[in-house]
Design a protein around this motif. Sequence first.
Motif, PDB file in Angstrom:
ATOM      1  N   SER A   5      43.555  44.504  42.328  1.00  0.00           N
ATOM      2  CA  SER A   5      42.811  45.584  41.554  1.00  0.00           C
ATOM      3  C   SER A   5      43.562  46.163  40.048  1.00  0.00           C
ATOM      4  O   SER A   5      44.262  46.353  40.394  1.00  0.00           O
ATOM      5  N   CYS A  14      38.299  44.554  41.573  1.00  0.00           N
ATOM      6  CA  CYS A  14      38.052  43.990  42.512  1.00  0.00           C
ATOM      7  C   CYS A  14      40.034  43.004  42.511  1.00  0.00           C
ATOM      8  O   CYS A  14      40.752  42.409  43.212  1.00  0.00           O
ATOM      9  N   ASN A  15      39.567  42.256  41.213  1.00  0.00           N
ATOM     10  CA  ASN A  15      40.940  41.368  40.479  1.00  0.00           C
ATOM     11  C   ASN A  15      40.245  41.451  38.879  1.00  0.00           C
ATOM     12  O   ASN A  15      39.218  41.812  38.677  1.00  0.00           O
ATOM     13  N   GLY A  40      35.232  40.107  39.638  1.00  0.00           N
ATOM     14  CA  GLY A  40      35.596  41.911  39.019  1.00  0.00           C
ATOM     15  C   GLY A  40      34.392  41.977  38.324  1.00  0.00           C
ATOM     16  O   GLY A  40      34.497  43.794  38.354  1.00  0.00           O
ATOM     17  N   THR A  94      29.588  43.752  42.627  1.00  0.00           N
ATOM     18  CA  THR A  94      30.197  43.831  42.013  1.00  0.00           C
ATOM     19  C   THR A  94      29.876  43.953  40.949  1.00  0.00           C
ATOM     20  O   THR A  94      29.064  45.275  40.410  1.00  0.00           O
TER      21      THR A  94
END
Length: 301
Positions: A5, A14-15, A40, A94
């Motif tokens: 994250s 989240c990424n 992400g 997302t």
Amino acid sequence: MADLSVNIGNLKLCNPVMTASGTFGYGKEYEDFVDLEKIGGIIVKGTTLHHREGNPYPRMAETPMGMLNAVGLQNKGVDYFVEHIYPQIKDIHTNMIVSGSAVEDYVKTAGIINELDHIPAIELNISCPNVKQGGMAFGVSACGCSEVVKAVRNVYKKTLIVKLSPNVTDITEIARAAEASGADSVSLINTLLGMAVDAEKRRPVLSTITGGMSGAAVKPIALRMVWQVAKAVNIPVIGLGGIMGWKDAVEFMLAGATAIQIGTANFIDPAITVKVSEGINDYLERHGYTSVKDIIGALEV
């Protein structure tokens, strides 16, 4: 698994893997190929105040290790987006981000997008080389950048990402102007201005003569500019330009990028975003890192 994250302003990803505007449609077009919630952030195609047909065909051309495009921000306008596209994408779990490529009127478009609860950010494109009015003109001087970013910041209250042009003398000057004018982040690079010629016909390949070059060939330039800008500003930098796999993504993060965007590679492998995210995680685990934040700007020079 490592913690992937990252934060871009108030935006939590989240990424660090995002899609580049204009290469991933509105996300829905790719849902048969990839789990959208494992990305992400998805930056949808450019949205302008009014309907735009874009440039005449031909407007795309392959080049060695890359491609040229002169699409010209083809879209049905922000009202159509609000009425027809937003209801389809608002519940995707997302970060759905609108590319504010509103060369006719950045401010009105940003104000409309500001009212959409499930759009947490816009990427303000002040660097498009494929339109005749506005576009890159704002992004090639610190004064022009400052003017439009301040105006949009006044009406847009969420995370504001400003997309920078590489077609400038000193990109750090433009980045600092964006930061001083209220940008929460800068993304770079947009496409490089290029052209292709048909030798047999003795004519340019693109209807617009010039277009934006992207793909693996631009990566060294993009990497250099990301490294320069990351040292020049205190806001997060999002790196893009020629990222074709996880190793490219890691290199951009080592150079100072907090997150990255994948563009041209989406046309080659529709699932490349998730593969890159998994590759970053594998890299972190092999090198004993517990968080992706540990490699941001970790280049030893």
